[in-house]
Write a protein that holds these residues in place. Structure first.
Motif, PDB file in Angstrom:
ATOM      1  N   ILE A   1      -8.908  18.486  31.221  1.00 48.49           N
ATOM      2  CA  ILE A   1      -9.652  17.463  31.962  1.00 48.49           C
ATOM      3  C   ILE A   1      -9.101  16.074  31.669  1.00 48.49           C
ATOM      4  O   ILE A   1      -8.863  15.271  32.583  1.00 48.49           O
ATOM      5  N   ILE A   2      -8.883  15.778  30.391  1.00 47.59           N
ATOM      6  CA  ILE A   2      -8.375  14.461  30.003  1.00 47.59           C
ATOM      7  C   ILE A   2      -6.986  14.223  30.573  1.00 47.59           C
ATOM      8  O   ILE A   2      -6.701  13.159  31.136  1.00 47.59           O
ATOM      9  N   VAL A   3      -6.112  15.235  30.457  1.00 44.37           N
ATOM     10  CA  VAL A   3      -4.741  15.092  30.966  1.00 44.37           C
ATOM     11  C   VAL A   3      -4.743  14.873  32.473  1.00 44.37           C
ATOM     12  O   VAL A   3      -4.002  14.024  32.992  1.00 44.37           O
ATOM     13  N   VAL A   4      -5.566  15.624  33.199  1.00 46.86           N
ATOM     14  CA  VAL A   4      -5.635  15.484  34.661  1.00 46.86           C
ATOM     15  C   VAL A   4      -6.037  14.067  35.047  1.00 46.86           C
ATOM     16  O   VAL A   4      -5.423  13.449  35.930  1.00 46.86           O
ATOM     17  N   PHE A   5      -7.059  13.539  34.390  1.00 48.13           N
ATOM     18  CA  PHE A   5      -7.513  12.199  34.743  1.00 48.13           C
ATOM     19  C   PHE A   5      -6.529  11.118  34.305  1.00 48.13           C
ATOM     20  O   PHE A   5      -6.412  10.077  34.964  1.00 48.13           O
ATOM     21  N   VAL A   6      -5.835  11.351  33.191  1.00 45.01           N
ATOM     22  CA  VAL A   6      -4.800  10.394  32.775  1.00 45.01           C
ATOM     23  C   VAL A   6      -3.675  10.352  33.806  1.00 45.01           C
ATOM     24  O   VAL A   6      -3.224   9.279  34.221  1.00 45.01           O
ATOM     25  N   ILE A   7      -3.215  11.524  34.249  1.00 46.16           N
ATOM     26  CA  ILE A   7      -2.154  11.596  35.263  1.00 46.16           C
ATOM     27  C   ILE A   7      -2.624  10.958  36.574  1.00 46.16           C
ATOM     28  O   ILE A   7      -1.897  10.189  37.213  1.00 46.16           O
ATOM     29  N   TYR A   8      -3.873  11.264  36.938  1.00 47.60           N
ATOM     30  CA  TYR A   8      -4.436  10.692  38.171  1.00 47.60           C
ATOM     31  C   TYR A   8      -4.479   9.166  38.077  1.00 47.60           C
ATOM     32  O   TYR A   8      -4.156   8.462  39.041  1.00 47.60           O
ATOM     33  N   GLY A   9      -4.852   8.670  36.898  1.00 52.73           N
ATOM     34  CA  GLY A   9      -4.916   7.222  36.704  1.00 52.73           C
ATOM     35  C   GLY A   9      -3.561   6.564  36.829  1.00 52.73           C
ATOM     36  O   GLY A   9      -3.424   5.489  37.416  1.00 52.73           O
ATOM     37  N   PHE A  10      -2.523   7.216  36.295  1.00 49.15           N
ATOM     38  CA  PHE A  10      -1.165   6.658  36.396  1.00 49.15           C
ATOM     39  C   PHE A  10      -0.675   6.678  37.844  1.00 49.15           C
ATOM     40  O   PHE A  10      -0.023   5.755  38.306  1.00 49.15           O
ATOM     41  N   ILE A  11      -1.016   7.782  38.558  1.00 45.55           N
ATOM     42  CA  ILE A  11      -0.585   7.885  39.956  1.00 45.55           C
ATOM     43  C   ILE A  11      -1.246   6.795  40.805  1.00 45.55           C
ATOM     44  O   ILE A  11      -0.583   6.131  41.616  1.00 45.55           O
ATOM     45  N   LYS A  12      -2.549   6.619  40.621  1.00 45.50           N
ATOM     46  CA  LYS A  12      -3.287   5.635  41.415  1.00 45.50           C
ATOM     47  C   LYS A  12      -3.188   4.216  40.846  1.00 45.50           C
ATOM     48  O   LYS A  12      -3.526   3.251  41.528  1.00 45.50           O
ATOM     49  N   ASP A  13      -2.731   4.140  39.591  1.00 45.37           N
ATOM     50  CA  ASP A  13      -2.627   2.853  38.895  1.00 45.37           C
ATOM     51  C   ASP A  13      -3.946   2.082  38.953  1.00 45.37           C
ATOM     52  O   ASP A  13      -3.987   0.892  39.280  1.00 45.37           O
ATOM     53  N   ASN A  14      -5.038   2.805  38.636  1.00 43.36           N
ATOM     54  CA  ASN A  14      -6.367   2.203  38.725  1.00 43.36           C
ATOM     55  C   ASN A  14      -7.009   1.949  37.359  1.00 43.36           C
ATOM     56  O   ASN A  14      -8.174   1.595  37.268  1.00 43.36           O
ATOM     57  N   GLY A  15      -6.240   2.142  36.302  1.00 47.83           N
ATOM     58  CA  GLY A  15      -6.758   1.878  34.960  1.00 47.83           C
ATOM     59  C   GLY A  15      -7.555   3.017  34.365  1.00 47.83           C
ATOM     60  O   GLY A  15      -7.950   2.979  33.196  1.00 47.83           O
ATOM     61  N   LEU A  16      -7.805   4.065  35.172  1.00 41.18           N
ATOM     62  CA  LEU A  16      -8.598   5.193  34.684  1.00 41.18           C
ATOM     63  C   LEU A  16      -7.911   5.908  33.532  1.00 41.18           C
ATOM     64  O   LEU A  16      -8.563   6.462  32.649  1.00 41.18           O
ATOM     65  N   GLN A  17      -6.559   5.848  33.539  1.00 42.31           N
ATOM     66  CA  GLN A  17      -5.815   6.550  32.502  1.00 42.31           C
ATOM     67  C   GLN A  17      -6.128   6.014  31.108  1.00 42.31           C
ATOM     68  O   GLN A  17      -6.175   6.757  30.133  1.00 42.31           O
ATOM     69  N   TYR A  18      -6.361   4.714  31.004  1.00 49.73           N
ATOM     70  CA  TYR A  18      -6.615   4.118  29.695  1.00 49.73           C
ATOM     71  C   TYR A  18      -7.988   4.520  29.158  1.00 49.73           C
ATOM     72  O   TYR A  18      -8.162   4.723  27.954  1.00 49.73           O
ATOM     73  N   ILE A  19      -8.936   4.628  30.063  1.00 44.92           N
ATOM     74  CA  ILE A  19     -10.275   5.058  29.652  1.00 44.92           C
ATOM     75  C   ILE A  19     -10.211   6.474  29.096  1.00 44.92           C
ATOM     76  O   ILE A  19     -10.770   6.781  28.044  1.00 44.92           O
ATOM     77  N   PHE A  20      -9.489   7.351  29.805  1.00 43.58           N
ATOM     78  CA  PHE A  20      -9.434   8.744  29.366  1.00 43.58           C
ATOM     79  C   PHE A  20      -8.509   8.931  28.167  1.00 43.58           C
ATOM     80  O   PHE A  20      -8.686   9.872  27.384  1.00 43.58           O
ATOM     81  N   MET A  21      -7.541   8.048  27.996  1.00 39.63           N
ATOM     82  CA  MET A  21      -6.740   8.093  26.771  1.00 39.63           C
ATOM     83  C   MET A  21      -7.621   7.739  25.567  1.00 39.63           C
ATOM     84  O   MET A  21      -7.515   8.348  24.504  1.00 39.63           O
ATOM     85  N   LEU A  22      -8.513   6.753  25.753  1.00 40.98           N
ATOM     86  CA  LEU A  22      -9.453   6.400  24.684  1.00 40.98           C
ATOM     87  C   LEU A  22     -10.420   7.548  24.417  1.00 40.98           C
ATOM     88  O   LEU A  22     -10.690   7.892  23.269  1.00 40.98           O
ATOM     89  N   ILE A  23     -10.922   8.144  25.515  1.00 45.35           N
ATOM     90  CA  ILE A  23     -11.836   9.285  25.353  1.00 45.35           C
ATOM     91  C   ILE A  23     -11.140  10.408  24.586  1.00 45.35           C
ATOM     92  O   ILE A  23     -11.728  11.047  23.713  1.00 45.35           O
ATOM     93  N   GLY A  24      -9.866  10.649  24.919  1.00 43.22           N
ATOM     94  CA  GLY A  24      -9.106  11.681  24.205  1.00 43.22           C
ATOM     95  C   GLY A  24      -8.959  11.350  22.736  1.00 43.22           C
ATOM     96  O   GLY A  24      -9.103  12.222  21.870  1.00 43.22           O
ATOM     97  N   LEU A  25      -8.668  10.062  22.444  1.00 42.40           N
ATOM     98  CA  LEU A  25      -8.514   9.633  21.048  1.00 42.40           C
ATOM     99  C   LEU A  25      -9.807   9.816  20.270  1.00 42.40           C
ATOM    100  O   LEU A  25      -9.819  10.402  19.180  1.00 42.40           O
TER     101      LEU A  25
END
Length: 228
Positions: free
Chosen positions: A119-143
């Protein structure tokens, strides 16, 4: 130490004192089932109970560890052997137990860990593709999830190996976020990203890429809102 031998010795001494398992359990402050397990060699009494058990059965600790009465002329020899045996078991048995319960935790939570990671990886990849900042939130959640899961695993290991309780609390979680905030303040104190990343490499031993990504995540996080 031979648990079967010790168990039989406890049973023999109890009977010599004309005590039932229930009566012995009541005197020590444990359940009848606990005494039954000792006598069947399934486990040993807790170290904190051994002095009282020996007092009730009128035996010494060395006799308990040996599983038999010790003649006076052999007492020192047996005592030395028991000490060596205890030292060996305190090192290797505990180490083996720690590794066993770590593996057991990982097996029991394998599916859960895989699902969360996906789930975290999917949303991180999605965030990078859309460049909407979502990836950073999910990277923090993963951490943070990794920190919490590791704490839960070690608390589980401690409870099973040492009998300690060490569950994570809300306050401990807030402290973890506070440490992230302090880390961000330290990184903000460097005039350039390069100097901050060099600092992280020196302090953590991680690769340049990992430290650079960690820097980007921390700098963009609004930790003040997270802690409100």
């Amino acid at each position: 130490m031979n648990q079967d031998k010790i168990g039989k010795f406890i049973a023999e001494c109890r009977k010599d004192k004309n005590l039932t398992q229930e009566q012995l359990a009541e005197k020590i402050g444990v359940s009848k089932n606990a005494v039954s397990k000792w006598e069947r060699g399934l486990n040993l009494p807790d170290a904190s109970l051994m002095p009282e058990l020996c007092k009730i059965l009128n035996i010494t600790l060395n006799e308990l560890f040996s599983g038999e009465k010790i003649p006076d002329n052999k007492y020192k020899e047996v005592a030395d052997n028991n000490l060596l045996s205890a030292l060996e078991e305190s090192v290797f048995t505990v180490k083996d137990k720690v590794e066993y319960f770590k593996r057991k935790w990982e097996r029991d939570h394998f599916f859960e860990s895989i699902v969360v990671t996906i789930i975290i990886v999917v949303f991180v990849i999605y965030g990078f593709i859309k460049d909407n900042g979502l990836q950073y939130i999910f990277m923090l959640i993963g951490l943070v999830s990794g920190m919490i899961e590791n704490h839960r695993k070690m608390a589980y290991v401690e409870r099973n190996v040492y009998g300690n309780r060490s569950d994570i609390t809300i306050e401990e979680f807030r402290n973890a976020l506070s440490r992230l905030k302090e880390s961000k303040e330290i990184l903000n104190g460097f005039p350039t990203k390069k100097e901050a990343v060099d600092f992280l490499i020196q302090e953590t031993g991680l690769s340049k890429q990992e430290c650079s990504e960690a820097y980007d995540v921390l700098i963009k996080l609004d930790l003040d809102k997270e802690m409100d």
